[in-house]
Design a protein around this motif. Structure first.
Motif, PDB file in Angstrom:
ATOM      1  N   THR A  92      92.376  88.030  82.080  1.00  0.00           N
ATOM      2  CA  THR A  92      93.812  88.301  82.118  1.00  0.00           C
ATOM      3  C   THR A  92      94.090  89.754  82.467  1.00  0.00           C
ATOM      4  OG1 THR A  92      94.231  86.593  80.438  1.00  0.00           O
ATOM      5  CG2 THR A  92      95.961  88.217  80.807  1.00  0.00           C
ATOM      6  N   ASN A  99      90.804  71.770  85.504  1.00  0.00           N
ATOM      7  CA  ASN A  99      92.231  71.695  85.810  1.00  0.00           C
ATOM      8  C   ASN A  99      92.951  70.790  84.811  1.00  0.00           C
ATOM      9  OD1 ASN A  99      91.174  69.193  87.218  1.00  0.00           O
ATOM     10  ND2 ASN A  99      93.329  69.018  87.745  1.00  0.00           N
ATOM     11  N   PHE A 106      97.673  75.017  85.366  1.00  0.00           N
ATOM     12  CA  PHE A 106      96.210  75.082  85.308  1.00  0.00           C
ATOM     13  C   PHE A 106      95.592  74.805  86.673  1.00  0.00           C
ATOM     14  CE2 PHE A 106      97.193  74.733  80.834  1.00  0.00           C
ATOM     15  CZ  PHE A 106      96.218  75.508  80.230  1.00  0.00           C
ATOM     16  N   ASP A 160      97.052  75.622  89.465  1.00  0.00           N
ATOM     17  CA  ASP A 160      97.301  76.873  90.175  1.00  0.00           C
ATOM     18  C   ASP A 160      96.318  77.956  89.736  1.00  0.00           C
ATOM     19  OD1 ASP A 160      99.434  75.620  91.408  1.00  0.00           O
ATOM     20  OD2 ASP A 160     100.957  76.498  90.092  1.00  0.00           O
ATOM     21  N   GLY A 161      95.932  77.910  88.467  1.00  0.00           N
ATOM     22  CA  GLY A 161      94.987  78.898  87.968  1.00  0.00           C
ATOM     23  C   GLY A 161      93.657  78.847  88.701  1.00  0.00           C
ATOM     24  N   THR A 185      94.064  80.274  92.119  1.00  0.00           N
ATOM     25  CA  THR A 185      94.104  81.738  92.089  1.00  0.00           C
ATOM     26  C   THR A 185      92.701  82.317  92.009  1.00  0.00           C
ATOM     27  OG1 THR A 185      96.316  81.845  91.110  1.00  0.00           O
ATOM     28  CG2 THR A 185      94.874  83.735  90.740  1.00  0.00           C
ATOM     29  N   TYR A 228      94.740  81.077  74.651  1.00  0.00           N
ATOM     30  CA  TYR A 228      94.298  80.039  75.584  1.00  0.00           C
ATOM     31  C   TYR A 228      93.560  78.896  74.897  1.00  0.00           C
ATOM     32  CZ  TYR A 228      95.409  83.679  78.999  1.00  0.00           C
ATOM     33  OH  TYR A 228      96.056  84.640  79.732  1.00  0.00           O
ATOM     34  N   GLN A 236      90.154  79.016  83.351  1.00  0.00           N
ATOM     35  CA  GLN A 236      90.809  78.485  84.541  1.00  0.00           C
ATOM     36  C   GLN A 236      92.193  79.069  84.781  1.00  0.00           C
ATOM     37  OE1 GLN A 236      89.493  76.835  81.905  1.00  0.00           O
ATOM     38  NE2 GLN A 236      90.422  74.820  81.688  1.00  0.00           N
ATOM     39  N   ILE A 237      92.799  79.674  83.780  1.00  0.00           N
ATOM     40  CA  ILE A 237      94.187  80.120  83.955  1.00  0.00           C
ATOM     41  C   ILE A 237      94.393  81.597  83.658  1.00  0.00           C
ATOM     42  CG2 ILE A 237      95.016  79.649  81.606  1.00  0.00           C
ATOM     43  CD1 ILE A 237      97.554  78.431  82.935  1.00  0.00           C
ATOM     44  N   SER A 256      93.095  84.535  84.780  1.00  0.00           N
ATOM     45  CA  SER A 256      93.302  85.440  85.921  1.00  0.00           C
ATOM     46  C   SER A 256      94.668  85.199  86.546  1.00  0.00           C
ATOM     47  CB  SER A 256      92.203  85.228  86.974  1.00  0.00           C
ATOM     48  OG  SER A 256      90.928  85.414  86.414  1.00  0.00           O
ATOM     49  N   HIS A 257      95.055  83.944  86.618  1.00  0.00           N
ATOM     50  CA  HIS A 257      96.366  83.556  87.134  1.00  0.00           C
ATOM     51  C   HIS A 257      97.476  84.136  86.257  1.00  0.00           C
ATOM     52  CE1 HIS A 257      99.240  81.054  89.262  1.00  0.00           C
ATOM     53  NE2 HIS A 257      99.599  80.427  88.153  1.00  0.00           N
ATOM     54  N   MET A 258      97.300  84.061  84.940  1.00  0.00           N
ATOM     55  CA  MET A 258      98.292  84.618  84.022  1.00  0.00           C
ATOM     56  C   MET A 258      98.357  86.133  84.153  1.00  0.00           C
ATOM     57  SD  MET A 258      99.975  82.258  82.614  1.00  0.00           S
ATOM     58  CE  MET A 258     100.922  83.482  81.714  1.00  0.00           C
TER      59      MET A 258
END
Length: 425
Positions: free
Chosen positions: A36, A73, A98, A100-101, A104, A365, A371-372, A374-376
């Motif tokens: 993150t 996912n 997720f 999208d994560g 990303t 999380y 999975q999410i 880095s996206h967040m």
């Protein structure tokens, strides 16, 4: 046997940390150098924001470098339950976040040229009991129809080409799921953030914070920085300087073992599908084949908020027993690695992100952050700079856990409850 994270031990060293004292004034300070924090720092630095990252240990030290290597996912919860809790539209948005994560992560790897063995392997959620398969089938029908057609329901007879064990009664295949080498990715992400201009300090825990005009002054044992805005991305490793968050995060140990490298014949007799796998028990297990052909096998094992060699060894023995129950032909396979780490759980096991107590934050999380996260980080970068609010958790209430002030004294009771559920259901 090595009592260190396999991901840490088999990744190149991180060499881009700043030297000298912690000092300076920045647009944004990020606390925590995991997925993150580094995801946010990289994006902010690419947009010419001055950003400093303060990490209490080393890059990827926490959950980002101590997990099972899955990028799964969708949501870990029942999709039907999510629809009941949030409504169909919100449930679909959370599920797709997720997806999208993972996209990303895949994009960052391509943009930065990170060699981390990323692969769209697919995830197989395995029913540990016949009744669990019935529940998976109901959930599959809803999600396949309304949010994820890239899924398939496999009955017990169809598992032979996926996982070679009599322990499972069918499963749901999530085809968009992926896997990667977590240590190589997180250190590559940190190097990319530094290359784009972020200042990253290791061994710089934030021990105090105080208002500095409209911003913050963050104190570490090596000096202090000032910043207009602060992103807290520490998860289960959140320190005493942030009591509001510690009352809402329950740190729970998650533990793993890694066998010696398996032969091609052994892999074919174990997990010929070479996907990521997770079962449906409350105290469940997750497993996959590592890039060097080891079987990585993980799970809660013990409900503990401690991860050290003694605790990890106890959990490792439990995990090895469980692995052999599922794959008895691996009884003589040596265990080369045993490690653990802390997972940042929320009461409802959904993440939280936004702004509270004067800080921006993304955490909670609940064992599904790889999975999410880095996206967040990128979503929080946009939120802090006023570009957009794409926060999938926006508007979710986050109450403190009653009786919890940082040390989860109640974990043994929770563990006993879940063990009872696994016996009865």
């Amino acid at each position: 046997m090595k009592y260190v994270s396999y991901w840490h031990d088999t990744a190149p060293a991180f060499t881009a940390a700043a030297s000298g004292p912690v000092s300076g004034a920045y647009d944004i300070a990020v606390i925590g150098a995991g997925f993150t924090g580094l995801g946010a720092a990289r994006k902010l630095a690419r947009e010419s924001r001055s950003v400093v990252v303060l990490e209490a240990e080393t890059v990827g030290f926490g959950a980002s470098g101590r997990n099972g290597g899955h990028l799964n996912n969708g949501i870990a919860h029942s999709y039907l339950q999510a629809c009941e809790t949030f409504g169909a539209d919100k449930a679909r948005a959370i599920y797709r976040a997720f997806d999208d994560g993972i996209a990303t992560v895949e994009r960052i790897i391509a943009e930065e040229g990170i060699a981390c063995d990323f692969r769209r392997s697919g995830k197989l959620k395995l029913a540990s009991k016949p009744a669990h398969f019935q529940g998976l089938a109901r959930n599959f029908a809803a999600l396949n129809r309304s949010v994820d057609p890239d899924t398939a329901l496999l009955d017990r007879s169809e598992l032979a080409n996926e996982v070679c064990s009599d322990a499972y009664h069918g499963g749901v295949l999530h085809k968009k799921s992926a896997m990667m080498h977590m240590g190589r990715f997180v250190r590559g992400l940190g190097s990319a953030a530094a290359r784009h201009g972020a200042t990253i300090h290791e061994h710089a825990p934030v021990t105090a914070r105080e208002r500095d005009g409209a911003g913050w002054r963050l104190v570490t044992p090596r000096g202090h920085v000032t910043a207009g805005k602060v992103l807290l991305a520490t998860g289960a490793y959140t320190g005493p300087a942030f009591p509001w968050f510690r009352r809402r995060i329950v740190p729970v140990g998650s533990f793993l073992i890694a066998t010696r490298p398996l032969t091609a014949a052994e892999i074919a007799a174990t997990v010929p599908g070479r996907r990521t796998y997770v079962n449906t028990k409350n105290i469940g297990n997750y497993f996959r084949i590592a890039p060097d052909d080891r079987l990585l096998w993980g799970g809660r094992a013990r409900f503990s908020a401690t991860s050290d060699q003694r605790s990890d060894a106890k959990s490792g023995a439990i995990l090895r027993h469980g692995m052999i129950e599922v794959f008895p032909h691996l009884a003589d396979a040596a265990i080369d690695y045993c490690w653990g780490g802390l997972v940042d759980m929320t009461r409802d096991r959904y993440p939280r992100a936004g702004e509270a107590d004067g800080l921006y934050f993304a955490m909670g999380y609940s064992g599904h952050g790889a999975q999410i996260a880095s996206h967040m980080g990128e979503i929080m970068a946009d939120l802090m700079t006023g570009r957009a609010n794409r926060n999938p958790w926006d508007g979710l209430a986050w109450d403190a856990v009653p009786g919890h002030f940082g040390k989860p004294w109640f974990l043994p009771l929770v563990g006993a409850w879940y063990k009872a559920l696994d016996r009865l259901r």
